[in-house]
Scaffold this motif. Structure first.
Motif, PDB file in Angstrom:
ATOM      1  N   ASP A   1       6.041  -1.324  -4.676  1.00  0.00           N
ATOM      2  CA  ASP A   1       6.233  -2.438  -3.838  1.00  0.00           C
ATOM      3  C   ASP A   1       7.467  -2.235  -3.002  1.00  0.00           C
ATOM      4  OD1 ASP A   1       6.590  -4.972  -2.326  1.00  0.00           O
ATOM      5  OD2 ASP A   1       6.248  -6.008  -3.906  1.00  0.00           O
ATOM      6  N   ILE A   2       7.667  -1.679  -1.609  1.00  0.00           N
ATOM      7  CA  ILE A   2       8.843  -1.520  -1.226  1.00  0.00           C
ATOM      8  C   ILE A   2       9.768  -2.594  -0.951  1.00  0.00           C
ATOM      9  CG2 ILE A   2       7.998   0.511  -0.256  1.00  0.00           C
ATOM     10  CD1 ILE A   2       7.774  -1.100   2.628  1.00  0.00           C
ATOM     11  N   THR A   3       9.396  -3.918  -1.150  1.00  0.00           N
ATOM     12  CA  THR A   3      10.280  -4.940  -1.009  1.00  0.00           C
ATOM     13  C   THR A   3      10.986  -5.209  -2.609  1.00  0.00           C
ATOM     14  OG1 THR A   3       8.350  -6.663  -1.641  1.00  0.00           O
ATOM     15  CG2 THR A   3       8.632  -6.012   0.647  1.00  0.00           C
ATOM     16  N   LYS A   4      10.584  -4.686  -3.448  1.00  0.00           N
ATOM     17  CA  LYS A   4      11.185  -4.745  -4.770  1.00  0.00           C
ATOM     18  C   LYS A   4      11.636  -3.400  -5.355  1.00  0.00           C
ATOM     19  CE  LYS A   4       8.314  -8.814  -5.643  1.00  0.00           C
ATOM     20  NZ  LYS A   4       7.276  -9.504  -6.768  1.00  0.00           N
ATOM     21  N   LEU A   5      12.575  -2.633  -4.799  1.00  0.00           N
ATOM     22  CA  LEU A   5      12.799  -1.549  -5.165  1.00  0.00           C
ATOM     23  C   LEU A   5      14.227  -1.421  -5.964  1.00  0.00           C
ATOM     24  CD1 LEU A   5      12.052   0.812  -1.976  1.00  0.00           C
ATOM     25  CD2 LEU A   5      10.776   0.463  -4.000  1.00  0.00           C
ATOM     26  N   SER A   6      14.274  -0.696  -6.956  1.00  0.00           N
ATOM     27  CA  SER A   6      15.503  -0.628  -7.801  1.00  0.00           C
ATOM     28  C   SER A   6      16.395   0.240  -7.098  1.00  0.00           C
ATOM     29  CB  SER A   6      15.228  -0.347  -9.233  1.00  0.00           C
ATOM     30  OG  SER A   6      14.719   1.047  -9.015  1.00  0.00           O
ATOM     31  N   GLU A   7      17.688   0.280  -7.703  1.00  0.00           N
ATOM     32  CA  GLU A   7      18.633   1.220  -6.904  1.00  0.00           C
ATOM     33  C   GLU A   7      18.353   2.586  -7.007  1.00  0.00           C
ATOM     34  OE1 GLU A   7      21.389   0.596  -5.088  1.00  0.00           O
ATOM     35  OE2 GLU A   7      20.953  -1.719  -5.249  1.00  0.00           O
TER      36      GLU A   7
ATOM     37  N   LEU B   1      11.324   8.460  -1.053  1.00  0.00           N
ATOM     38  CA  LEU B   1      10.657   8.313   0.134  1.00  0.00           C
ATOM     39  C   LEU B   1       9.251   7.830  -0.329  1.00  0.00           C
ATOM     40  CD1 LEU B   1      11.330  11.837   2.020  1.00  0.00           C
ATOM     41  CD2 LEU B   1      12.334   9.389   2.203  1.00  0.00           C
ATOM     42  N   TYR B   2       8.685   6.873   0.543  1.00  0.00           N
ATOM     43  CA  TYR B   2       7.439   6.446   0.424  1.00  0.00           C
ATOM     44  C   TYR B   2       6.447   6.599   1.525  1.00  0.00           C
ATOM     45  CZ  TYR B   2      10.401   4.275  -3.237  1.00  0.00           C
ATOM     46  OH  TYR B   2      11.352   4.136  -4.423  1.00  0.00           O
ATOM     47  N   TYR B   3       5.422   6.589   1.339  1.00  0.00           N
ATOM     48  CA  TYR B   3       4.350   6.874   2.470  1.00  0.00           C
ATOM     49  C   TYR B   3       3.009   6.283   2.019  1.00  0.00           C
ATOM     50  CZ  TYR B   3       1.231   9.764  -0.386  1.00  0.00           C
ATOM     51  OH  TYR B   3       0.417  10.308  -1.381  1.00  0.00           O
ATOM     52  N   LYS B   4       2.255   5.956   3.097  1.00  0.00           N
ATOM     53  CA  LYS B   4       0.763   5.504   3.100  1.00  0.00           C
ATOM     54  C   LYS B   4       0.058   6.237   4.316  1.00  0.00           C
ATOM     55  CE  LYS B   4       1.446   1.000   5.518  1.00  0.00           C
ATOM     56  NZ  LYS B   4       1.130  -0.427   5.119  1.00  0.00           N
ATOM     57  N   GLU B   5      -1.459   6.168   3.993  1.00  0.00           N
ATOM     58  CA  GLU B   5      -2.135   7.048   5.101  1.00  0.00           C
ATOM     59  C   GLU B   5      -3.568   6.360   5.079  1.00  0.00           C
ATOM     60  OE1 GLU B   5      -2.774  11.196   4.136  1.00  0.00           O
ATOM     61  OE2 GLU B   5      -2.791  10.787   2.049  1.00  0.00           O
TER      62      GLU B   5
ATOM     63  N   GLY C   1       0.794  -1.437  -0.087  1.00  0.00           N
ATOM     64  CA  GLY C   1       0.010   0.038  -0.041  1.00  0.00           C
ATOM     65  C   GLY C   1       0.783   1.261   0.031  1.00  0.00           C
ATOM     66  N   PHE C   2       2.146   1.115  -0.270  1.00  0.00           N
ATOM     67  CA  PHE C   2       3.044   2.305  -0.080  1.00  0.00           C
ATOM     68  C   PHE C   2       2.908   3.102  -1.677  1.00  0.00           C
ATOM     69  CE2 PHE C   2       4.564   0.422   3.856  1.00  0.00           C
ATOM     70  CZ  PHE C   2       4.812   1.599   4.544  1.00  0.00           C
ATOM     71  N   LYS C   3       2.986   4.396  -1.514  1.00  0.00           N
ATOM     72  CA  LYS C   3       3.247   5.088  -2.679  1.00  0.00           C
ATOM     73  C   LYS C   3       4.380   6.055  -2.565  1.00  0.00           C
ATOM     74  CE  LYS C   3      -1.928   6.005  -3.297  1.00  0.00           C
ATOM     75  NZ  LYS C   3      -2.917   7.135  -3.153  1.00  0.00           N
ATOM     76  N   ARG C   4       5.028   6.335  -3.770  1.00  0.00           N
ATOM     77  CA  ARG C   4       5.932   7.220  -4.007  1.00  0.00           C
ATOM     78  C   ARG C   4       5.898   8.529  -3.775  1.00  0.00           C
ATOM     79  NH1 ARG C   4       9.341   5.243  -8.708  1.00  0.00           N
ATOM     80  NH2 ARG C   4       7.641   6.215  -9.916  1.00  0.00           N
TER      81      ARG C   4
END
Length: 395
Positions: A332-338, A344-348, A321-324
């Protein structure tokens, strides 16, 4: 230097003159050079009056440049007598660093504030001189009041007051603390704009080398873990980190209760009514949030995940549920590129408590996560080394 002219019936003359201030402090001028008459210069330069005037202005510019060059290269001769003894009873060395602070001090109209305070009392000492010297020495050479007084004696403008006047002035300054803060805030706009739409608040405390409580100096939880009585201070700063207002309260009082009195004073005396209150979780009680949810105020405070209800805690720790932040793209913060690791990422989601409807914002920084991971790895390595060596001392 500039070009001047004088006219008669038959001719017009051109001169280079220089303005200066004489010994009586009056502005006057003197002739540096006569360039000639209009007829002579027109014949020599083969031009009309406009051409002569342009040439004269160029000569004035060259004369000015030559004067500045000579002045910069000028030698100052200081006579020295090898057989003359020094007078050890006269001060030869002075401190002038405080002069750079004077423009700020008087730009804040501190002298006017001191005059207003003095009009309410009957003391004879110079409060403005005492306060200014205390501020200068606090910035330049932080020390005790007695030591600050000795330091001020080395200034180009030494104090005319006595040390006991300093101690007497402290009680007056303490009583007028709120008035001084409000006036300084208002006068600070003479020096520039203030970012007072965002206010940060935090507390600290100071210990005293005493064995018993005295006044507001009470036993409490010291930030330095000292077993001495402390006094606490709450401080508001603006969005640029510049101090706005502060308050002192007993060392045994909860920090949570210090906010409302100080913020109320800001609302009433400072004229600040629209701002965002920011603090850490320690000063983000439900009452403090509700207080900053009134009028044109709002708040952004940190929230302990451990203290969230179970449902909200589960949602906060969920990696989905995170957004850039830069473009609100779902990630998907588990599959981030370099490249994505620099973002920064957030969700609310809505977050409702007994008194308020709020929004709970969870942020994630890959860089900060890597830093924390490295810190934990070092701590684990130290702990393993301590266990292996059979010692409780840090390795």
């Amino acid at each position: 230097m500039r070009v001047t002219t004088s006219k008669s019936k038959n001719s017009e003359s051109f001169y280079i003159t220089q303005s200066y201030t004489n010994s009586q402090g009056k502005s006057t001028s003197k002739t540096i050079r006569k360039l000639g008459t209009l007829a002579e210069l027109s014949k020599r330069l083969h031009t009309d009056r406009d051409g002569v005037l342009a040439w004269a202005n160029e000569q004035a510019r060259l004369e000015t440049a030559s004067y500045k060059s000579e002045k910069e290269d000028a030698l100052v001769m200081v006579p020295f007598h090898s057989n003359k003894l020094m007078d050890y009873h006269k001060q030869k060395l002075f401190t002038g660093g405080y002069l750079f602070l004077q423009s700020i001090y008087y730009g804040l109209k501190m002298d006017s504030i001191c005059r207003k305070i003095k009009s309410r009392y009957k003391f004879e000492y110079d409060l403005n001189a005492i306060l200014s010297d205390l501020i200068y020495t606090r910035v330049l050479v932080p020390s005790s009041k007695s030591s600050s007084f000795r330091t001020a004696k080395q200034f180009l403008e030494p104090p005319t007051y006595r040390l006991h006047d300093v101690y007497r002035a402290l009680s007056v300054l303490a009583r007028e603390m709120d008035f001084i803060q409000a006036e300084v805030y208002k006068n600070s706009f003479f020096l520039g704009s203030r970012n007072d739409r965002i206010l940060y608040y935090d507390c600290t405390n100071y210990y005293f080398e005493i064995e018993q409580e005295d006044g507001d100096k009470k036993y409490g939880k010291s930030k330095e873990h000292r077993p001495n009585p402390i006094i606490q201070m709450g401080l508001f700063t603006d969005g640029d980190g510049l101090p706005l207002a502060f308050s002192l309260f007993p060392g045994n009082q909860s920090e949570q209760k210090s906010l409302k009195p100080l913020e109320t004073r800001i609302l009433q005396q400072f004229g600040c009514e629209k701002f965002i209150y920011c603090s850490d979780a320690g000063l983000a009680s439900e009452d403090n949030r509700a207080f900053n949810h009134m009028g044109q105020r709002s708040f952004i405070v940190t929230q302990s995940i451990k203290k969230l209800p179970a449902e909200d805690r589960t949602w906060a720790l969920d990696r989905n549920g995170f957004k850039r932040l830069s473009d609100d793209a779902s990630m998907d913060i588990t599959k981030l590129s370099e490249e994505d690791k620099d973002q920064l990422y957030y969700k609310e989601e809505p977050f409702t408590t007994k008194k308020l409807h709020q929004r709970l914002i969870i942020t994630y920084s890959p860089k900060y996560a890597s830093y924390q991971k490295a810190v934990r790895a070092e701590q684990i390595a130290r702990a393993e080394k301590m266990v292996a060596n059979g010692t409780l001392k840090k390795q």
